[in-house]
Design a protein around this motif. Structure first.
Motif, PDB file in Angstrom:
ATOM      1  N   LEU A   1       0.833  -1.195   0.000  1.00  0.00           N
ATOM      2  CA  LEU A   1       0.000   0.000   0.000  1.00  0.00           C
ATOM      3  C   LEU A   1       0.872   1.252   0.000  1.00  0.00           C
ATOM      4  CD1 LEU A   1      -3.023   0.823   0.188  1.00  0.00           C
ATOM      5  CD2 LEU A   1      -2.731   0.940   2.658  1.00  0.00           C
ATOM      6  N   THR A   2       0.621   2.112  -0.978  1.00  0.00           N
ATOM      7  CA  THR A   2       1.321   3.399  -1.040  1.00  0.00           C
ATOM      8  C   THR A   2       0.287   4.503  -0.963  1.00  0.00           C
ATOM      9  OG1 THR A   2       3.056   2.451  -2.444  1.00  0.00           O
ATOM     10  CG2 THR A   2       2.860   4.855  -2.380  1.00  0.00           C
ATOM     11  N   VAL A   3       0.308   5.234   0.144  1.00  0.00           N
ATOM     12  CA  VAL A   3      -0.691   6.271   0.362  1.00  0.00           C
ATOM     13  C   VAL A   3      -0.083   7.353   1.251  1.00  0.00           C
ATOM     14  CG1 VAL A   3      -1.660   5.105   2.380  1.00  0.00           C
ATOM     15  CG2 VAL A   3      -3.075   6.712   1.079  1.00  0.00           C
ATOM     16  N   HIS A   4      -0.492   8.599   1.040  1.00  0.00           N
ATOM     17  CA  HIS A   4       0.000   9.698   1.864  1.00  0.00           C
ATOM     18  C   HIS A   4      -0.480   9.510   3.302  1.00  0.00           C
ATOM     19  CE1 HIS A   4       0.602  13.807   3.368  1.00  0.00           C
ATOM     20  NE2 HIS A   4       1.525  13.893   2.415  1.00  0.00           N
ATOM     21  N   VAL A   5       0.335   9.910   4.255  1.00  0.00           N
ATOM     22  CA  VAL A   5       0.024   9.681   5.663  1.00  0.00           C
ATOM     23  C   VAL A   5      -1.286  10.356   6.072  1.00  0.00           C
ATOM     24  CG1 VAL A   5       1.404  11.646   6.454  1.00  0.00           C
ATOM     25  CG2 VAL A   5       0.964   9.747   8.000  1.00  0.00           C
ATOM     26  N   SER A   6      -1.590  11.521   5.506  1.00  0.00           N
ATOM     27  CA  SER A   6      -2.840  12.202   5.852  1.00  0.00           C
ATOM     28  C   SER A   6      -4.049  11.391   5.392  1.00  0.00           C
ATOM     29  CB  SER A   6      -2.882  13.604   5.247  1.00  0.00           C
ATOM     30  OG  SER A   6      -2.829  13.545   3.839  1.00  0.00           O
TER      31      SER A   6
END
Length: 206
Positions: A67-72
């Motif tokens: 999973l690659t997703v921005h922390v926000s």
């Protein structure tokens, strides 16, 4: 929002009754774009976790390698899973399991994000019972006592006003003229209009 402010917002949140797996807890949470704090209790112990954005980013990489997703966005997803659960509206596709550890308590969550599996471990450590349970309850008790005192003073004032009305010639009687058969009508001698009294006002039985 900085850590101290995030913790302050947590203290104002109400407790909610939740089940994590087969274990019942009281819980409260505060989520922001900069992190979260989650507090849970089984009424014999209290545990909490505070995680900032960097800690969330690191742990999400360890637990969700695909999973690659921005922390926000990740924090937003966590909030959308935890907050409805505390409101009594859990996501049926999300599961929780709770395990005691040597350092505290671990709450494992399994859900999904953008069609991919999402895993998360809330890693709790013991929290001061007095700060998160006893002191808030004492403050609430003091606030309720203050409200009772205010209401008592108001009732005493109203009783004194009614007595003043009676002594000045006003009468309280059941009447049908201008009111229902279950009401009380207030009347006064002609020409008497004390500033605090409005006559012919319906006083209903409770």
């Amino acid at each position: 929002m900085e850590g101290p402010e995030l913790e302050s917002s947590l203290l104002t949140q109400p407790w909610a009754s939740v089940c994590f797996g087969e274990s019942a807890f009281l819980a409260k949470a505060s989520f922001r774009d900069t992190g979260y704090i989650l507090l849970i209790s089984d009424l014999s112990s209290v545990w909490y976790e505070s995680a900032d954005a960097e800690a969330v980013r690191q742990r999400s990489k360890e637990l969700n390698k695909r999973l690659t997703v921005h922390v926000s966005s990740f924090l937003h997803r966590l909030r959308n899973l935890v907050c409805p659960l505390l409101a009594g509206e859990p996501d049926t596709a999300t599961s929780f399991s709770c395990h005691h550890t040597a350092s505290g308590l671990k709450l494992h969550m399994k859900s999904d994000l953008s069609g991919l599996p999402l895993y998360w471990d809330f890693q709790f450590c013991p929290a001061p019972v007095s700060r998160h349970l006893v002191r808030p309850l004492i403050r609430m008790s003091l606030a309720l006592q203050y409200q009772v005192q205010e209401l008592t003073s108001l009732l005493i004032q109203k009783d004194a006003e009614i007595e003043d009305y009676r002594e000045s010639g006003a009468t309280l009687s059941r009447g049908e003229e201008g009111c229902s058969s279950t009401g009380l009508a207030c009347s006064a001698p002609s020409g008497y209009y004390p500033a605090r009294l409005v006559f012919h006002v319906q006083l209903h039985w409770q």
